[in-house]
Design a protein around this motif. Structure first.
Motif, PDB file in Angstrom:
ATOM      1  N   ASN A 133       0.857  -1.191   0.000  1.00 50.18           N
ATOM      2  CA  ASN A 133       0.000   0.000   0.000  1.00 50.18           C
ATOM      3  C   ASN A 133       0.893   1.242   0.000  1.00 50.18           C
ATOM      4  O   ASN A 133       1.244   1.762   1.056  1.00 50.18           O
ATOM      5  CB  ASN A 133      -0.930   0.004   1.217  1.00 50.18           C
ATOM      6  N   PRO A 134       1.232   1.716  -1.199  1.00 46.56           N
ATOM      7  CA  PRO A 134       2.166   2.839  -1.316  1.00 46.56           C
ATOM      8  C   PRO A 134       1.490   4.207  -1.291  1.00 46.56           C
ATOM      9  O   PRO A 134       2.098   5.205  -1.699  1.00 46.56           O
ATOM     10  CB  PRO A 134       2.796   2.579  -2.689  1.00 46.56           C
ATOM     11  N   GLU A 135       0.258   4.287  -0.782  1.00 45.53           N
ATOM     12  CA  GLU A 135      -0.516   5.523  -0.902  1.00 45.53           C
ATOM     13  C   GLU A 135       0.155   6.737  -0.278  1.00 45.53           C
ATOM     14  O   GLU A 135       0.088   7.846  -0.837  1.00 45.53           O
ATOM     15  CB  GLU A 135      -1.911   5.329  -0.283  1.00 45.53           C
ATOM     16  N   ILE A 140      -1.536  10.527  -0.254  1.00 47.37           N
ATOM     17  CA  ILE A 140      -2.902  10.214   0.167  1.00 47.37           C
ATOM     18  C   ILE A 140      -2.849   9.066   1.172  1.00 47.37           C
ATOM     19  O   ILE A 140      -1.768   8.534   1.467  1.00 47.37           O
ATOM     20  CB  ILE A 140      -3.810   9.837  -1.032  1.00 47.37           C
ATOM     21  N   ILE A 141      -4.009   8.659   1.672  1.00 44.66           N
ATOM     22  CA  ILE A 141      -4.068   7.489   2.557  1.00 44.66           C
ATOM     23  C   ILE A 141      -4.712   6.319   1.821  1.00 44.66           C
ATOM     24  O   ILE A 141      -5.372   6.498   0.796  1.00 44.66           O
ATOM     25  CB  ILE A 141      -4.836   7.781   3.861  1.00 44.66           C
ATOM     26  N   ALA A 142      -4.512   5.136   2.361  1.00 43.28           N
ATOM     27  CA  ALA A 142      -5.202   3.947   1.851  1.00 43.28           C
ATOM     28  C   ALA A 142      -6.606   3.971   2.432  1.00 43.28           C
ATOM     29  O   ALA A 142      -6.834   3.540   3.562  1.00 43.28           O
ATOM     30  CB  ALA A 142      -4.449   2.690   2.258  1.00 43.28           C
ATOM     31  N   ALA A 143      -7.568   4.488   1.648  1.00 41.26           N
ATOM     32  CA  ALA A 143      -8.886   4.810   2.185  1.00 41.26           C
ATOM     33  C   ALA A 143      -9.990   3.870   1.723  1.00 41.26           C
ATOM     34  O   ALA A 143     -11.160   4.157   1.919  1.00 41.26           O
ATOM     35  CB  ALA A 143      -9.255   6.246   1.812  1.00 41.26           C
ATOM     36  N   ALA A 144      -9.618   2.750   1.106  1.00 39.23           N
ATOM     37  CA  ALA A 144     -10.644   1.837   0.577  1.00 39.23           C
ATOM     38  C   ALA A 144     -10.668   0.515   1.330  1.00 39.23           C
ATOM     39  O   ALA A 144     -11.077  -0.506   0.785  1.00 39.23           O
ATOM     40  CB  ALA A 144     -10.423   1.609  -0.913  1.00 39.23           C
ATOM     41  N   GLY A 145     -10.208   0.524   2.572  1.00 38.85           N
ATOM     42  CA  GLY A 145     -10.325  -0.671   3.395  1.00 38.85           C
ATOM     43  C   GLY A 145      -9.076  -1.074   4.145  1.00 38.85           C
ATOM     44  O   GLY A 145      -9.160  -1.784   5.146  1.00 38.85           O
ATOM     45  N   ALA A 146      -7.902  -0.641   3.693  1.00 39.14           N
ATOM     46  CA  ALA A 146      -6.660  -1.120   4.313  1.00 39.14           C
ATOM     47  C   ALA A 146      -6.541  -0.723   5.774  1.00 39.14           C
ATOM     48  O   ALA A 146      -6.055  -1.504   6.596  1.00 39.14           O
ATOM     49  CB  ALA A 146      -5.451  -0.604   3.535  1.00 39.14           C
ATOM     50  N   GLY A 166       4.935   1.870   3.359  1.00 39.59           N
ATOM     51  CA  GLY A 166       4.636   1.682   1.949  1.00 39.59           C
ATOM     52  C   GLY A 166       5.431   0.581   1.288  1.00 39.59           C
ATOM     53  O   GLY A 166       5.428   0.451   0.061  1.00 39.59           O
ATOM     54  N   ARG A 167       6.102  -0.266   2.101  1.00 41.78           N
ATOM     55  CA  ARG A 167       6.924  -1.300   1.481  1.00 41.78           C
ATOM     56  C   ARG A 167       6.066  -2.427   0.914  1.00 41.78           C
ATOM     57  O   ARG A 167       4.900  -2.597   1.281  1.00 41.78           O
ATOM     58  CB  ARG A 167       7.967  -1.836   2.460  1.00 41.78           C
ATOM     59  N   VAL A 168       6.654  -3.197   0.028  1.00 41.72           N
ATOM     60  CA  VAL A 168       5.973  -4.291  -0.657  1.00 41.72           C
ATOM     61  C   VAL A 168       6.479  -5.615  -0.109  1.00 41.72           C
ATOM     62  O   VAL A 168       7.689  -5.794   0.072  1.00 41.72           O
ATOM     63  CB  VAL A 168       6.213  -4.199  -2.179  1.00 41.72           C
ATOM     64  N   ILE A 169       5.577  -6.551   0.170  1.00 42.16           N
ATOM     65  CA  ILE A 169       5.979  -7.858   0.685  1.00 42.16           C
ATOM     66  C   ILE A 169       5.715  -8.934  -0.357  1.00 42.16           C
ATOM     67  O   ILE A 169       4.811  -8.814  -1.183  1.00 42.16           O
ATOM     68  CB  ILE A 169       5.279  -8.200   2.018  1.00 42.16           C
TER      69      ILE A 169
END
Length: 253
Positions: A133-135, A140-146, A166-169
């Motif tokens: 979630n790199p928002e 911006i923020i992760a606003a759709a459920g995260a 914002g890192r990727v796993i």
């Protein structure tokens, strides 16, 4: 958007079977980025499944689940658009579908794509899956459920790390954290999703619906409704038939 032949191309390709629906996010030219057309088609899919409940398998075309919201559209959205919660609303509708939702996640599931996967009841992934979630890096923020679903899935501390850095796993870490329940080769991912759907479909349909309903019910409300929920099933013909068949099989062993 029309293709080279002038035929309108669907953003979500839908295949219907009697006990399940397979929905494929199909904008591979932009890594299945979620635009308004895809949101509209997901709403139409939800309407169909609300009226005719079946298991839903969600996946993506071209070796990608969804790379996130379509940035070209997102950049031009305003505060008024944000207050409409465009993606959050449709993802919540996916979450509340009567029957289980299985996300078969291959490749990138980033931003809004990750949040769509978080809305599923069960998530499985390929060995090349990548969640993130790199928002905040986009301002911006992760606003759709995260911010509310991810802590439920992986715990507050791990969700905080992902959302704040914002890192990727990768697949291995996602499985260790419980974000996905199993890892498969890319070619085996959809068959594995169908195997899960087969197991679910073999159970009582109404019992499955009500189990999902209880899983989505806040814990402090369970005691007040669980007796009535079970009462409906106790008086059903299907419960009697299934338990009679179980006893017959046990007697004949």
């Amino acid at each position: 958007m029309p293709d080279a032949r002038g035929i309108e191309k669907q953003a979500v390709r839908v295949e219907e079977q009697y006990d399940r629906v397979i929905a494929t996010l199909d904008r591979p030219e932009v890594r299945n980025a979620i635009d308004q057309a895809m949101v509209d088609e997901l709403h139409a899919l939800c309407e169909m499944l609300e009226q005719s409940p079946r298991i839903l398998i969600l996946t993506g075309a071209g070796g990608v689940f969804a790379s996130g919201a379509d940035i070209a559209q997102l950049r031009d959205r305003t505060a008024a658009d944000a207050r409409k919660s465009i993606n959050a609303t449709v993802f919540d509708r996916v979450r509340r579908l009567p029957m289980p939702v299985i996300a078969a996640v291959d490749g990138y599931a980033l931003g809004g794509g990750a949040e769509l996967a978080y809305a599923a009841d069960i998530r499985i992934g390929s060995d090349r899956v990548r969640f993130g979630n790199p928002e905040t890096g986009l301002g911006i923020i992760a606003a759709a459920g995260a911010t509310w679903r991810l802590p439920e899935i992986v715990g507050h501390a791990r969700a905080s790390e992902l959302l704040l850095t914002g890192r990727v796993i990768d697949a291995a870490e996602a499985q260790r954290w419980g974000l996905i329940s199993s890892v498969h080769g890319a070619d085996d991912l959809l068959p594995a999703a169908h195997a899960l759907a087969d197991r679910i479909a073999a159970n009582g349909a109404r019992a499955t619906e009500l189990t999902k309903h209880m899983l989505l019910t806040p814990p402090d409300e369970h005691l007040g409704i669980v007796g009535d929920v079970q009462a409906e099933l106790f008086d059903s013909a299907e419960k009697h038939e299934r338990m009679t068949a179980f006893l017959e099989r046990k007697k004949n062993r």
